[in-house]
Design a protein around this motif. Structure first.
Motif, PDB file in Angstrom:
ATOM      1  N   LYS A   1     -18.091 -17.687   8.969  1.00 11.70           N
ATOM      2  CA  LYS A   1     -18.595 -18.298  10.208  1.00 11.70           C
ATOM      3  C   LYS A   1     -18.271 -17.438  11.430  1.00 11.70           C
ATOM      4  O   LYS A   1     -19.029 -17.437  12.405  1.00 11.70           O
ATOM      5  CB  LYS A   1     -18.002 -19.697  10.373  1.00 11.70           C
ATOM      6  N   SER A   2     -17.146 -16.717  11.382  1.00  9.71           N
ATOM      7  CA  SER A   2     -16.757 -15.889  12.528  1.00  9.71           C
ATOM      8  C   SER A   2     -17.735 -14.743  12.765  1.00  9.71           C
ATOM      9  O   SER A   2     -17.739 -14.134  13.837  1.00  9.71           O
ATOM     10  CB  SER A   2     -15.352 -15.317  12.315  1.00  9.71           C
ATOM     11  N   LYS A   3     -18.563 -14.466  11.778  1.00 12.34           N
ATOM     12  CA  LYS A   3     -19.576 -13.411  11.916  1.00 12.34           C
ATOM     13  C   LYS A   3     -20.922 -13.960  12.378  1.00 12.34           C
ATOM     14  O   LYS A   3     -21.969 -13.308  12.229  1.00 12.34           O
ATOM     15  CB  LYS A   3     -19.731 -12.654  10.589  1.00 12.34           C
ATOM     16  N   GLY A   4     -20.911 -15.173  12.908  1.00 11.80           N
ATOM     17  CA  GLY A   4     -22.124 -15.754  13.469  1.00 11.80           C
ATOM     18  C   GLY A   4     -22.988 -16.493  12.481  1.00 11.80           C
ATOM     19  O   GLY A   4     -24.114 -16.893  12.814  1.00 11.80           O
ATOM     20  N   VAL A   5     -22.491 -16.734  11.276  1.00 13.45           N
ATOM     21  CA  VAL A   5     -23.265 -17.455  10.266  1.00 13.45           C
ATOM     22  C   VAL A   5     -23.036 -18.951  10.455  1.00 13.45           C
ATOM     23  O   VAL A   5     -21.892 -19.420  10.385  1.00 13.45           O
ATOM     24  CB  VAL A   5     -22.841 -17.024   8.839  1.00 13.45           C
ATOM     25  N   THR A   6     -24.089 -19.686  10.698  1.00 17.76           N
ATOM     26  CA  THR A   6     -23.953 -21.119  10.969  1.00 17.76           C
ATOM     27  C   THR A   6     -24.782 -22.007  10.033  1.00 17.76           C
ATOM     28  O   THR A   6     -24.376 -23.122   9.727  1.00 17.76           O
ATOM     29  CB  THR A   6     -24.376 -21.437  12.419  1.00 17.76           C
ATOM     30  N   SER A   7     -25.909 -21.538   9.569  1.00 21.42           N
ATOM     31  CA  SER A   7     -26.783 -22.381   8.738  1.00 21.42           C
ATOM     32  C   SER A   7     -26.212 -22.513   7.326  1.00 21.42           C
ATOM     33  O   SER A   7     -25.577 -21.603   6.803  1.00 21.42           O
ATOM     34  CB  SER A   7     -28.192 -21.789   8.661  1.00 21.42           C
ATOM     35  N   LYS A   8     -26.447 -23.676   6.709  1.00 21.26           N
ATOM     36  CA  LYS A   8     -25.954 -23.920   5.355  1.00 21.26           C
ATOM     37  C   LYS A   8     -26.571 -22.947   4.353  1.00 21.26           C
ATOM     38  O   LYS A   8     -25.896 -22.486   3.425  1.00 21.26           O
ATOM     39  CB  LYS A   8     -26.268 -25.362   4.938  1.00 21.26           C
ATOM     40  N   ALA A   9     -27.847 -22.627   4.553  1.00 18.41           N
ATOM     41  CA  ALA A   9     -28.528 -21.707   3.632  1.00 18.41           C
ATOM     42  C   ALA A   9     -27.871 -20.331   3.656  1.00 18.41           C
ATOM     43  O   ALA A   9     -27.645 -19.719   2.600  1.00 18.41           O
ATOM     44  CB  ALA A   9     -30.006 -21.599   3.999  1.00 18.41           C
ATOM     45  N   ASP A  10     -27.547 -19.856   4.845  1.00 21.92           N
ATOM     46  CA  ASP A  10     -26.917 -18.536   4.958  1.00 21.92           C
ATOM     47  C   ASP A  10     -25.483 -18.557   4.412  1.00 21.92           C
ATOM     48  O   ASP A  10     -25.037 -17.589   3.784  1.00 21.92           O
ATOM     49  CB  ASP A  10     -26.912 -18.068   6.411  1.00 21.92           C
ATOM     50  N   LEU A  11     -24.771 -19.656   4.665  1.00 19.39           N
ATOM     51  CA  LEU A  11     -23.419 -19.768   4.120  1.00 19.39           C
ATOM     52  C   LEU A  11     -23.434 -19.716   2.598  1.00 19.39           C
ATOM     53  O   LEU A  11     -22.599 -19.044   1.970  1.00 19.39           O
ATOM     54  CB  LEU A  11     -22.769 -21.076   4.581  1.00 19.39           C
ATOM     55  N   MET A  12     -24.390 -20.405   1.992  1.00 18.38           N
ATOM     56  CA  MET A  12     -24.514 -20.379   0.539  1.00 18.38           C
ATOM     57  C   MET A  12     -24.863 -18.982   0.046  1.00 18.38           C
ATOM     58  O   MET A  12     -24.274 -18.476  -0.912  1.00 18.38           O
ATOM     59  CB  MET A  12     -25.582 -21.377   0.082  1.00 18.38           C
ATOM     60  N   LYS A  13     -25.784 -18.329   0.738  1.00 18.73           N
ATOM     61  CA  LYS A  13     -26.219 -16.988   0.325  1.00 18.73           C
ATOM     62  C   LYS A  13     -25.075 -15.989   0.383  1.00 18.73           C
ATOM     63  O   LYS A  13     -24.817 -15.252  -0.577  1.00 18.73           O
ATOM     64  CB  LYS A  13     -27.372 -16.524   1.216  1.00 18.73           C
ATOM     65  N   TYR A  14     -24.356 -15.989   1.495  1.00 19.69           N
ATOM     66  CA  TYR A  14     -23.268 -15.019   1.646  1.00 19.69           C
ATOM     67  C   TYR A  14     -22.090 -15.362   0.733  1.00 19.69           C
ATOM     68  O   TYR A  14     -21.387 -14.455   0.265  1.00 19.69           O
ATOM     69  CB  TYR A  14     -22.837 -14.938   3.109  1.00 19.69           C
ATOM     70  N   SER A  15     -21.872 -16.648   0.481  1.00 19.54           N
ATOM     71  CA  SER A  15     -20.805 -17.032  -0.446  1.00 19.54           C
ATOM     72  C   SER A  15     -21.081 -16.496  -1.848  1.00 19.54           C
ATOM     73  O   SER A  15     -20.152 -16.079  -2.560  1.00 19.54           O
ATOM     74  CB  SER A  15     -20.666 -18.563  -0.495  1.00 19.54           C
ATOM     75  N   LYS A  16     -22.355 -16.501  -2.246  1.00 16.07           N
ATOM     76  CA  LYS A  16     -22.721 -15.960  -3.569  1.00 16.07           C
ATOM     77  C   LYS A  16     -22.401 -14.473  -3.656  1.00 16.07           C
ATOM     78  O   LYS A  16     -21.860 -13.994  -4.661  1.00 16.07           O
ATOM     79  CB  LYS A  16     -24.205 -16.207  -3.842  1.00 16.07           C
ATOM     80  N   TRP A  17     -22.731 -13.736  -2.596  1.00 18.63           N
ATOM     81  CA  TRP A  17     -22.458 -12.296  -2.597  1.00 18.63           C
ATOM     82  C   TRP A  17     -20.952 -12.032  -2.598  1.00 18.63           C
ATOM     83  O   TRP A  17     -20.461 -11.114  -3.285  1.00 18.63           O
ATOM     84  CB  TRP A  17     -23.118 -11.632  -1.392  1.00 18.63           C
ATOM     85  N   ILE A  18     -20.220 -12.811  -1.834  1.00 16.36           N
ATOM     86  CA  ILE A  18     -18.767 -12.641  -1.776  1.00 16.36           C
ATOM     87  C   ILE A  18     -18.141 -12.959  -3.127  1.00 16.36           C
ATOM     88  O   ILE A  18     -17.245 -12.236  -3.603  1.00 16.36           O
ATOM     89  CB  ILE A  18     -18.172 -13.522  -0.664  1.00 16.36           C
ATOM     90  N   ALA A  19     -18.616 -14.031  -3.762  1.00 13.01           N
ATOM     91  CA  ALA A  19     -18.117 -14.378  -5.090  1.00 13.01           C
ATOM     92  C   ALA A  19     -18.417 -13.260  -6.084  1.00 13.01           C
ATOM     93  O   ALA A  19     -17.587 -12.939  -6.951  1.00 13.01           O
ATOM     94  CB  ALA A  19     -18.741 -15.691  -5.567  1.00 13.01           C
ATOM     95  N   LEU A  20     -19.593 -12.657  -5.980  1.00 12.47           N
ATOM     96  CA  LEU A  20     -19.981 -11.564  -6.881  1.00 12.47           C
ATOM     97  C   LEU A  20     -19.073 -10.352  -6.693  1.00 12.47           C
ATOM     98  O   LEU A  20     -18.625  -9.726  -7.666  1.00 12.47           O
ATOM     99  CB  LEU A  20     -21.440 -11.173  -6.628  1.00 12.47           C
ATOM    100  N   ILE A  21     -18.790 -10.004  -5.432  1.00 16.48           N
ATOM    101  CA  ILE A  21     -17.883  -8.874  -5.157  1.00 16.48           C
ATOM    102  C   ILE A  21     -16.493  -9.175  -5.711  1.00 16.48           C
ATOM    103  O   ILE A  21     -15.853  -8.317  -6.341  1.00 16.48           O
ATOM    104  CB  ILE A  21     -17.813  -8.599  -3.642  1.00 16.48           C
ATOM    105  N   TYR A  22     -16.029 -10.397  -5.482  1.00 14.18           N
ATOM    106  CA  TYR A  22     -14.721 -10.807  -6.003  1.00 14.18           C
ATOM    107  C   TYR A  22     -14.679 -10.688  -7.521  1.00 14.18           C
ATOM    108  O   TYR A  22     -13.717 -10.139  -8.086  1.00 14.18           O
ATOM    109  CB  TYR A  22     -14.413 -12.245  -5.565  1.00 14.18           C
TER     110      TYR A  22
END
Length: 432
Positions: free
Chosen positions: A207-228
């Motif tokens: 969220k600190s990077k300006g992400v506010t919409s639920k769709a974007d949060l879900m999308k970026y969470s998937k990428w972060i989980a994949l990197i992890y």
């Protein structure tokens, strides 16, 4: 969000989870699994990496960590988070991280007892980094994690080029059921509950990077989980390979720390000891910063306590507990961790398998109660606190008890029952 920031958050997430305990688990398991070490590691990855990744995905879908329990009764909601963050914080995990950092990073190089000054300095550094949550991504994701990955890579490449032994025959457990035992060992890292706590940090960083919409949060969470998943899996595989090829340098090792210490010294001599010390100190520091931040975020959001005040109290308690009665604190806190872990997993599964209407009506509480009761039985079994006669009966009549997963079947039955009940209600409404 910029790709560079996304990668940095993924790196940060990896570093938050990679404590010294995560480095120690796989080498010993792989040594015991011997020639079956890859099969055992495959099972290990499913639970040790898969459960935390699933938690990150669910929290991304919810858009905030606190929504995981928001439909529960208020007392249950607050009790869960207080116990999770206290036991993962100053009561257990934080002091353990400080102590392990000292034991593996400082003690091998001196005969003096420097735990007190070390714990004060280490906690002061933790506090200094945690007090600037907006800079957390820069400190951990862009500087500390790449350094940690570079050091781990150096040790792993040295082992690949010059292995210090070959795989031994598997012990009985890993000869008969290598995958099952790998699954259990992965579950016992308890990173599934750590993921719930780190969710406060990960989601807030996105969220600190300006992400506010639920769709974007879900999308970026998937990428972060994949990197992890990619980074942690590679790390576990590398540590497993060290354990599987440690027959010459550390046969019949008592623990994974002994394997890593001897392997690093065998590959690089004194420089290897310094390398392992650096890896341990860095891994413990990223974990303590993340958990301190998670505790402070929780108390700020829930009780309106100033962030800096909570962070100061957490780090001060951590320094104190690291020096006074840590063994007693572990004795008291470990049962709580073992009980809270199935509750956390059950809550995550309820978001996936229960309809939103059921969750919103607070019927998650039934899941929590079942997970608490049967998770307590599993916890007492792990701690050898159940009499032999009762233990025999539970082994015979309670499904998955021998694997410390007796909570799973009751929770699944509740999921099925609540879904059937909802469908019946819908059918009756349509008929009326």
């Amino acid at each position: 969000m910029k790709k560079r920031d996304l990668a940095a958050i993924g790196f940060m997430t990896f570093a938050l989870f990679l404590g010294a305990g995560n480095l120690i688990f796989p080498p010993l398991m792989a040594q015991q699994a011997g020639e079956n070490w890859l099969v055992a590691i495959a099972g290990f990855l499913l639970t040790a990496v898969g459960l935390p990744a699933l938690t990150i995905l669910v929290l991304g879908r919810l858009s905030s960590a606190e929504k995981l329990t928001s439909a529960l009764p208020s007392w249950m909601n607050r009790t869960f988070w207080f116990l999770v963050l206290t036991t993962l914080g100053p009561a257990f995990v934080l002091p353990r991280a400080v102590t392990v950092a000292y034991e593996m990073g400082i003690k091998p190089f001196t005969d003096a007892n420097l735990l007190l000054p070390f714990s004060i300095i280490f906690c002061a550094i933790t506090l200094a980094l945690a007090l600037k949550p907006g800079k957390l991504l820069d400190y951990i994701g862009k500087i500390m994690t790449p350094t940690l990955i570079a050091m781990l890579t150096l040790l792993a490449v040295a082992a690949l080029v010059n292995p210090l032994g070959t795989s031994l025959p598997a012990t009985q457990d890993y000869l008969e059921q290598p995958v099952v035992n790998g699954l259990i060992q992965g579950y016992m890292t308890l990173d599934a509950i750590a993921a719930v706590a780190f969710g406060w940090v990960i989601i807030n960083t996105i969220k600190s990077k300006g992400v506010t919409s639920k769709a974007d949060l879900m999308k970026y969470s998937k990428w972060i989980a994949l990197i992890y998943v990619a980074l942690m899996s590679l790390c576990y595989l590398a540590m497993g390979y060290l354990g599987a090829t440690s027959s010459t340098i550390a046969p019949n090792a008592a623990n994974g720390g002994e394997i890593l210490t001897r392997y690093a010294a065998g590959e690089f001599g004194y420089a290897g000891q310094l390398l392992l010390a650096g890896i341990t100190l860095m891994a413990c520091l990223t974990t303590t910063v993340g958990l301190t931040n998670a505790n402070a975020e929780y108390y700020r959001n829930t009780y309106k306590t100033p962030f800096h005040r909570s962070a100061i109290v957490v780090t001060a308690l951590t320094a104190a507990v690291s020096n006074v009665g840590l063994e007693q604190i572990i004795t008291v806190s470990l049962p709580a961790i073992l009980i809270l872990c199935p509750i956390a997993i059950a809550l995550i599964l309820s978001i996936i398998f229960l309809p939103k209407h059921v969750v919103k009506t607070g019927q998650q509480s039934k899941v929590v109660i079942a997970a608490t009761i049967f998770g307590s039985i599993d916890a007492f079994a792990v701690l050898d606190m159940i009499p032999n006669a009762i233990n025999t009966q539970l082994n015979q009549w309670l499904p998955l008890y021998e694997y410390h997963l007796s909570w799973l079947i009751p929770v699944v039955f509740i999921f099925v029952g609540l879904n059937i009940k909802l469908r019946s209600q819908i059918a009756n409404t349509e008929t009326a």
